[in-house]
Enzyme design. Structure first.
Site, mmCIF file in Angstrom:
data_model
loop_
_atom_site.group_PDB
_atom_site.id
_atom_site.type_symbol
_atom_site.label_atom_id
_atom_site.label_comp_id
_atom_site.label_asym_id
_atom_site.label_seq_id
_atom_site.Cartn_x
_atom_site.Cartn_y
_atom_site.Cartn_z
ATOM 1 N N CYS A 154 0.815 -1.226 0.000
ATOM 2 C CA CYS A 154 0.000 0.000 0.000
ATOM 3 C C CYS A 154 0.846 1.272 0.000
ATOM 4 O O CYS A 154 0.620 2.183 -0.805
ATOM 5 C CB CYS A 154 -0.980 -0.016 1.171
ATOM 6 S SG CYS A 154 -0.208 0.041 2.806
ATOM 7 N N HIS A 169 -2.659 0.967 6.713
ATOM 8 C CA HIS A 169 -2.995 0.974 5.288
ATOM 9 C C HIS A 169 -3.196 2.412 4.827
ATOM 10 O O HIS A 169 -3.667 3.264 5.581
ATOM 11 C CB HIS A 169 -4.268 0.167 5.024
ATOM 12 C CG HIS A 169 -4.523 -0.094 3.569
ATOM 13 N ND1 HIS A 169 -3.802 -1.022 2.841
ATOM 14 C CD2 HIS A 169 -5.392 0.472 2.689
ATOM 15 C CE1 HIS A 169 -4.228 -1.037 1.581
ATOM 16 N NE2 HIS A 169 -5.190 -0.130 1.470
ATOM 17 N N HIS A 204 -5.813 2.310 -4.233
ATOM 18 C CA HIS A 204 -4.816 1.742 -3.317
ATOM 19 C C HIS A 204 -4.374 0.381 -3.825
ATOM 20 O O HIS A 204 -4.985 -0.195 -4.725
ATOM 21 C CB HIS A 204 -5.399 1.612 -1.906
ATOM 22 C CG HIS A 204 -6.638 0.766 -1.834
ATOM 23 N ND1 HIS A 204 -6.865 -0.143 -0.825
ATOM 24 C CD2 HIS A 204 -7.737 0.666 -2.647
ATOM 25 C CE1 HIS A 204 -8.036 -0.735 -1.013
ATOM 26 N NE2 HIS A 204 -8.581 -0.255 -2.108
#
Length: 219
Positions: free
Chosen positions: A53, A104, A116
């Site tokens: 990420c 994240h 993402h």
């Protein structure tokens, strides 16, 4: 009848997702992002062979001229906080997927959608308001000072700029020149000296704008 309604609802959601994916088409941000859809997820990945990420967000911002740390919690330490209602394309959005800390990060692209690199799916776009997972784990957002993004975000129409300038509390030179001076009664030399001795001298200190310390990225 119920199956028909459900089918229409699903079709509508898919259409909204497709529209959001191209909402900022042609901007510097989307010119980079559109080339990365489908890149697989890879732990610690930072290239088009695979991203995690923060590797994905770091790659995108590097293309926009900004060097970010390769860690979601470290990226959360840079930039300016942004409320959810004020999100703009290019803002970083953060989540607690482990229930304990920032774990994240993605990039907001408009229309309640962020892009993402998701484990098991790779680079995809997802609704920020997803009620089953992402909305529950959303923590906050940060705005990064990327010149390529600022040029788009601060492009204010001329009429609006004029309103903003007129609303400044400080008097403009033209206004000062037009202000009529109150007529003062003529004083004799002795009265002028006495008045000068009795009138205290007033000093004004102009407050300086508070300078915020520059956030240092955590390594």
């Amino acid at each position: 009848m119920r199956k028909t309604v459900v089918s229409l609802l699903i079709a509508g959601l898919l259409a909204m997702g497709a529209s959001a994916a191209h909402a900022q088409e042609g901007t510097p941000l989307m010119n980079v992002v559109n080339d990365l859809y489908g890149v697989p997820y890879k732990s610690s990945g930072t290239t088009k062979k695979g991203f995690d990420c923060s590797g994905f967000t770091r790659y995108v911002f590097d293309a926009l001229g900004v060097d970010l740390p390769h860690n979601s919690s470290s990226q959360y330490q840079v930039g300016q906080p942004v409320s959810r209602k004020d999100l703009q394309p290019g803002d970083l959005v953060f989540f607690k997927t482990n229930g304990r800390s920032i774990s994240h990060v993605g990039i907001y692209i408009g229309n309640d959608t962020f892009v993402h690199s998701e484990s098991g799916r790779g680079v995809v776009n997802t609704k920020l308001s997803d009620p089953y997972y992402w909305s529950k784990r959303y923590v906050g957002a940060k705005r990064i000072a990327a010149p390529a993004l600022q040029a788009k975000a601060t492009d204010t129409p001329p009429a609006k700029k004029a309103v903003q300038a007129a609303s400044l509390p400080e008097a403009q030179p033209e206004q000062q020149a037009k202000a009529p001076e109150a007529a003062q009664p003529e004083q004799q030399p002795g009265q002028q000296a006495a008045a000068a001795a009795e009138t205290p001298v007033e000093t004004h200190t102009v407050p300086q704008p508070e300078q915020q310390p520059e956030a240092q990225p955590t390594k």
